[in-house]
Scaffold this motif. Structure first.
Motif, mmCIF file in Angstrom:
data_model
loop_
_atom_site.group_PDB
_atom_site.id
_atom_site.type_symbol
_atom_site.label_atom_id
_atom_site.label_comp_id
_atom_site.label_asym_id
_atom_site.label_seq_id
_atom_site.Cartn_x
_atom_site.Cartn_y
_atom_site.Cartn_z
ATOM 1 N N UNK A 78 40.136 22.509 40.664
ATOM 2 C CA UNK A 78 39.469 22.398 41.961
ATOM 3 C C UNK A 78 40.267 23.070 43.081
ATOM 4 N N UNK A 79 41.599 22.945 43.061
ATOM 5 C CA UNK A 79 42.416 23.576 44.094
ATOM 6 C C UNK A 79 42.231 25.087 44.132
ATOM 7 N N UNK A 80 42.494 25.783 43.001
ATOM 8 C CA UNK A 80 42.262 27.228 42.980
ATOM 9 C C UNK A 80 40.806 27.600 43.235
ATOM 10 N N UNK A 81 39.871 26.807 42.708
ATOM 11 C CA UNK A 81 38.450 27.102 42.899
ATOM 12 C C UNK A 81 38.106 27.146 44.382
ATOM 13 N N UNK A 82 38.693 26.238 45.168
ATOM 14 C CA UNK A 82 38.408 26.222 46.602
ATOM 15 C C UNK A 82 38.729 27.573 47.230
ATOM 16 N N UNK A 83 39.887 28.105 46.906
ATOM 17 C CA UNK A 83 40.299 29.372 47.506
ATOM 18 C C UNK A 83 39.526 30.553 46.930
ATOM 19 N N UNK A 84 39.273 30.553 45.626
ATOM 20 C CA UNK A 84 38.508 31.651 45.025
ATOM 21 C C UNK A 84 37.085 31.695 45.589
ATOM 22 N N UNK A 85 36.442 30.533 45.636
ATOM 23 C CA UNK A 85 35.053 30.474 46.088
ATOM 24 C C UNK A 85 34.930 30.719 47.588
ATOM 25 N N UNK A 86 36.030 30.593 48.326
ATOM 26 C CA UNK A 86 35.999 30.842 49.768
ATOM 27 C C UNK A 86 36.135 32.331 50.094
ATOM 28 N N UNK A 87 36.457 33.140 49.099
ATOM 29 C CA UNK A 87 36.583 34.569 49.347
ATOM 30 C C UNK A 87 35.193 35.198 49.459
ATOM 31 N N UNK A 88 34.894 35.773 50.610
ATOM 32 C CA UNK A 88 33.581 36.382 50.829
ATOM 33 C C UNK A 88 33.323 37.483 49.808
ATOM 34 N N UNK A 89 32.188 37.391 49.134
ATOM 35 C CA UNK A 89 31.807 38.420 48.179
ATOM 36 C C UNK A 89 32.260 38.167 46.763
ATOM 37 N N UNK A 90 33.161 37.198 46.548
ATOM 38 C CA UNK A 90 33.634 36.908 45.194
ATOM 39 C C UNK A 90 32.577 36.108 44.428
ATOM 40 N N UNK A 91 32.505 36.338 43.125
ATOM 41 C CA UNK A 91 31.604 35.588 42.255
ATOM 42 C C UNK A 91 32.456 34.742 41.310
ATOM 43 N N UNK A 92 32.273 33.431 41.394
ATOM 44 C CA UNK A 92 33.075 32.505 40.600
ATOM 45 C C UNK A 92 32.178 31.777 39.609
ATOM 46 N N UNK A 93 32.553 31.823 38.334
ATOM 47 C CA UNK A 93 31.802 31.093 37.318
ATOM 48 C C UNK A 93 32.697 30.055 36.656
ATOM 49 N N UNK A 94 32.085 28.946 36.244
ATOM 50 C CA UNK A 94 32.774 27.877 35.532
ATOM 51 C C UNK A 94 32.302 27.915 34.093
ATOM 52 N N UNK A 95 33.199 28.271 33.196
ATOM 53 C CA UNK A 95 32.839 28.586 31.811
ATOM 54 C C UNK A 95 33.182 27.419 30.892
ATOM 55 N N UNK A 96 32.173 26.816 30.291
ATOM 56 C CA UNK A 96 32.388 25.695 29.385
ATOM 57 C C UNK A 96 32.600 26.176 27.951
#
Length: 286
Positions: A78-96
């Motif tokens: 969750x910590x890294x996800x917050x910063x990654x997802x806050x980057x404008x234009x970045x696409x973040x996926x959660x892979x199960x």
């Protein structure tokens, strides 16, 4: 009734001294707060001012693949996800690593909904990320599909990354050979099993492999990655957005800074996970 002339004059002088402040307070009260429309216009202007800061890289097209598996530690992700997802234009996926997109439970029961399965994930992610955990991480280390995924995507990712014992997963995938890396203090001694050199540091960078230490280091890791991708000004903007200015309420957090009696007991309690991880690593060698 009689009056003390001196006291009366002092009182009047005091009121006179307050007059400018009372006038300012009345003037501020008379100014209406900005409407929503005005606030939006000011925000747009502020966005332009931020974009004009030297070295600011506001937009890019990063793709970030973050692994989920049963028993992961939520804060690692969750910590890294917050910063990654806050980057404008970045696409973040959660892979199960599960067969469905059902929510995946962390080691403490917090369930997070994935957005992709192993086979559906980005083919060439900018960032491949693995969170850590305890028994759940050891199980993932022993899961061929998970390790094959990490090995495949890691061979093409721009950055191969982890937090906490997620580095053991990278090691199982052969992504840490000849590299310096870190992990949670309880798992750091397992890293040599994968040909890695363990380093006692919050964030360790060796080429395109970037690893973070235990749990809370995920925030440091996330900011380090944003700085690498977007530059220091952008990272500072997100750092301020998150109000990340840690001041622990008391000393501790590492074996060296914790009461020895507590540190020794905690190391003993975490020993079985370390031993199981080492056994899985050696099983692959044999």
């Amino acid at each position: 009734m009689t009056y003390d002339r001196r006291s009366l004059m002092q009182g009047l002088a005091g009121l006179s001294a307050l007059a400018p402040f009372l006038s300012l307070e009345r003037a501020m009260a008379a100014v209406a707060p900005p409407s929503v429309e005005e606030a939006m216009m000011r925000a747009a202007e502020a966005h332009g001012a931020l974009m004009a800061v030297p070295g600011m890289r506001m937009h890019a097209g990063e793709t970030v693949s973050m692994l989920l598996y049963p028993g992961f530690t939520a804060m690692d992700l969750v910590g890294p996800h917050y910063f990654f997802a806050s980057m404008m234009g970045a696409k973040v996926e959660l892979v199960t690593n599960q067969s469905t997109l059902d929510p995946v439970k962390s080691d403490l029961g917090l369930a997070i909904a994935p957005t992709a399965r192993l086979n559906d994930a980005f083919e060439t992610p900018t960032i491949l990320f693995a969170p850590g955990g305890g028994a759940g991480t050891v199980a993932a280390m022993d899961d061929p599909a998970t390790i094959d995924y990490l090995r495949d995507r890691g061979s093409r990712a721009t950055y191969v990354t982890s937090v906490c014992t997620g580095s053991l997963l990278l090691g199982m995938a052969g992504l840490l050979k000849g590299r310096k890396a870190t992990s949670h203090w309880a798992g750091r001694s397992v890293l040599p099993e994968f040909g890695a050199t363990p380093v006692d540091a919050r964030v360790v960078t060796d080429g395109n492999v970037i690893t973070g230490a235990g749990v809370s280091a995920g925030l440091d890791f996330g900011l380090a990655m944003v700085e690498k991708l977007r530059g220091r000004p952008y990272a500072q903007a997100l750092m301020l957005q998150a109000e990340y200015s840690p001041e622990p309420p008391f000393r501790g957090g590492t074996p060296a800074t914790t009461d020895p009696a507590i540190a020794k007991a905690m190391a003993g309690m975490m020993g079985p996970v370390e031993a199981r991880a080492r056994a899985v690593a050696r099983k692959v060698k044999t």
